[in-house]
Design an enzyme around this catalytic site. Structure first.
Site, PDB file in Angstrom:
ATOM      1  N   SER A 226       0.922  -1.221  -0.179  1.00 40.02           N
ATOM      2  CA  SER A 226       0.102  -0.071   0.053  1.00 40.02           C
ATOM      3  C   SER A 226       0.707   1.578   0.275  1.00 40.02           C
ATOM      4  O   SER A 226       2.047   1.514   0.100  1.00 40.02           O
ATOM      5  CB  SER A 226      -0.850  -0.334   1.051  1.00 40.02           C
ATOM      6  OG  SER A 226      -0.530   0.427   2.454  1.00 40.02           O
ATOM      7  N   CYS A 281      -2.886  -4.656  -7.653  1.00 45.54           N
ATOM      8  CA  CYS A 281      -3.182  -3.317  -7.939  1.00 45.54           C
ATOM      9  C   CYS A 281      -2.647  -2.664  -9.025  1.00 45.54           C
ATOM     10  O   CYS A 281      -3.010  -1.711  -9.455  1.00 45.54           O
ATOM     11  CB  CYS A 281      -1.220  -3.226  -7.466  1.00 45.54           C
ATOM     12  SG  CYS A 281      -0.272  -4.000  -8.782  1.00 45.54           S
TER      13      CYS A 281
END
Length: 494
Positions: A226, A281
């Site tokens: 993240s 992602c």
């Protein structure tokens, strides 16, 4: 219950670890193993083993390194089915998706097998009278990787084959949610002939991460995860004098223009949004419907979302498995609810889904939200689940402006039949990886992977030429060999 150990200096070991974390089967919700969580001293042990191994491996020939990597590549092929089952059991993704992950990771191994070409230096003759200049690259030493749960094979394979091929030794800290694949890879490396200590696996939580970031014996750290954690890793690692490669989160948009084949676009958006339960992602989480494409596109997406079969990853009929944990499921459910509260229209609602025989599994179905605006949480947050938000735009310029205003810039795509529109899009959009009628534009291994803005912290993309540069440093040598007259005197007399 099985306890998953570290892999240090060529063997499985508990080292000094006493803490453990649970490893669940996402399809059943049941705990299936425990994994050891490393202390700082365990990281010290792994780094010491890697440092010792570097003495020989750093001086090994390119032929020796590539011989190991060719053998490792063949073992990945031979054991693909077993690796895919391991991934599915701990991550939850369907077997075919796990196989695809292995294949994309293996492509980096194949690039590393040809590392000799990537390491060729340059030579300039006669830069001054009787003076030549050449350059070459050398390994850094001990390097480390910190990798996420969503690709337990592929993302580490973006790192360690290139690091090892260029002469470094490696310490991997994989996600504690699905740790078994990394140990299996370590065994394959050993079978391929990699010397003990060149590749090590240390499982753990923040304690292990901080130990890696602070360790003076580690020269560089690669990270994928993240954005907030990527910023933390970059700041702490660089403060400790390390090179840091930090890839963060994403909010990937796919723009659909009115001239696109809407059935084609919807099929690809469905796969890109809901494949791997949206835990990628590079997943498409925002569809930008332009002008008259909007209503028809949403109509088709509603149908294709309902056609996605959700079930355990081991069921060949499943298109999509569970999310990785109960916490992940709750986050997705909250995001859908919040979207509805803020004015989005829930076209397809994946909340409350149960799978027969797997009622305790971490399942949530494909969800489609229409009328989403950039101010809504469903747009702003990286949900990391099977939720596709549709934003409406009147023109291509407006769609590009929406994307460019987003803080993330990992991947994006445009669906169109117009070469003019596609060229305008790829030139004006502020995103690092772009697809034209390709929803998930992950580049091949001989290119480098990396986004823009908050999707890449620092300036070091991963694998390909950028990976070679990251794991090596250059030396430039200037030489002159002056002419000397032959002498008939005994050498020691003058």
């Amino acid at each position: 219950m099985n306890t998953i150990e570290h892999w240090i200096n060529g063997t499985a070991t508990s080292a000094g670890s006493t803490r453990t974390a649970p490893v669940h089967d996402p399809a059943t919700g049941q705990r299936q193993a425990s994994v050891l969580l490393a202390e700082s001293s365990d990281v010290d042990t792994a780094v010491a083993a890697a440092d010792k191994a570097f003495e020989a491996w750093g001086d090994s020939s390119l032929s020796q390194r590539t011989k190991v990597l060719f053998a490792f590549r063949e073992l990945l092929v031979r054991h693909e089915d077993e690796l895919a089952r391991i991934i599915s059991a701990e991550h939850g993704k369907v077997i075919e998706d796990a196989r695809g992950e292995i294949v994309r990771g293996r492509e980096v191994v194949e690039y590393a097998c040809g590392i000799a070409d990537a390491l060729k230096g340059g030579f300039s003759d006669q830069v001054s009278r009787d003076v030549d200049v050449h350059d070459f690259r050398q390994p850094l030493g001990v390097v480390a990787g910190i990798t996420p749960f969503n690709f337990p094979i592929m993302v580490p394979l973006w790192m360690h084959p290139i690091a090892i091929a260029t002469g470094n030794t490696f310490v991997l800290k994989p996600s504690e949610r699905d740790p078994s694949a990394s140990n299996y890879v370590a065994r394959l490396y050993a079978e391929a002939g990699l010397p003990d200590g060149v590749f090590n696996v240390v499982h753990g939580d923040k304690t292990a991460v901080d130990a890696i970031l602070d360790h003076p014996g580690i020269a560089a750290v690669s990270f994928v995860g993240s954005t907030p954690i990527a910023k933390y890793v970059h700041e702490r690692g660089t403060a400790a004098g390390k090179r840091v490669q930090a890839l963060g989160g994403a909010k990937n948009h796919a723009v659909v223009l009115p001239d696109a084949d809407l059935e084609y676009a919807a099929d690809h958006l469905t796969a890109a949004a809901f494949g791997s339960a949206g835990q990628r992602c590079m997943a498409v989480s925002v569809g930008v419907a332009v002008g008259s494409a909007g209503d028809k596109l949403v109509e088709i997406l509603e149908r294709t979302a309902h056609e996605v079969k959700v079930g355990p990853g081991t069921d060949p009929a499943s298109d999509m498995g569970p999310v990785v944990s109960e916490a992940a499921r709750e986050r997705v459910v909250r995001s859908i609810a919040r979207g509805a509260e803020q004015g989005a229209k829930v076209i397809v609602d994946g909340r409350g889904l149960t799978v027969e025989g797997h009622e305790e599994g971490f399942f949530v179905g494909p969800s489609l939200l229409d009328g989403v605006t950039p101010e809504m949480d469903a747009y702003r947050e990286e949900i990391f689940g099977p939720v596709l938000a549709i934003v409406r735009a009147q023109t291509l310029d407006e769609a590009i402006a929406v994307i460019n205003a987003n803080p993330y810039g990992n991947g994006t795509a445009v669906f169109t039949a117009s070469g003019e529109a596609a060229r305008k899009f790829q030139r004006e959009v502020k995103v690092g990886m772009i697809g034209v009628n390709v929803p998930i534009p992950v580049p091949m291994s001989y290119y480098s992977f990396g986004g823009w803005k908050d999707s890449l912290i620092g300036d070091s993309p991963i694998h390909g030429p950028a990976g070679v540069r990251f794991y090596t440093r250059a030396k430039v040598v200037t030489t002159r060999w002056p002419h000397t007259e032959a002498a008939f005197t005994f050498p020691t007399s003058s």
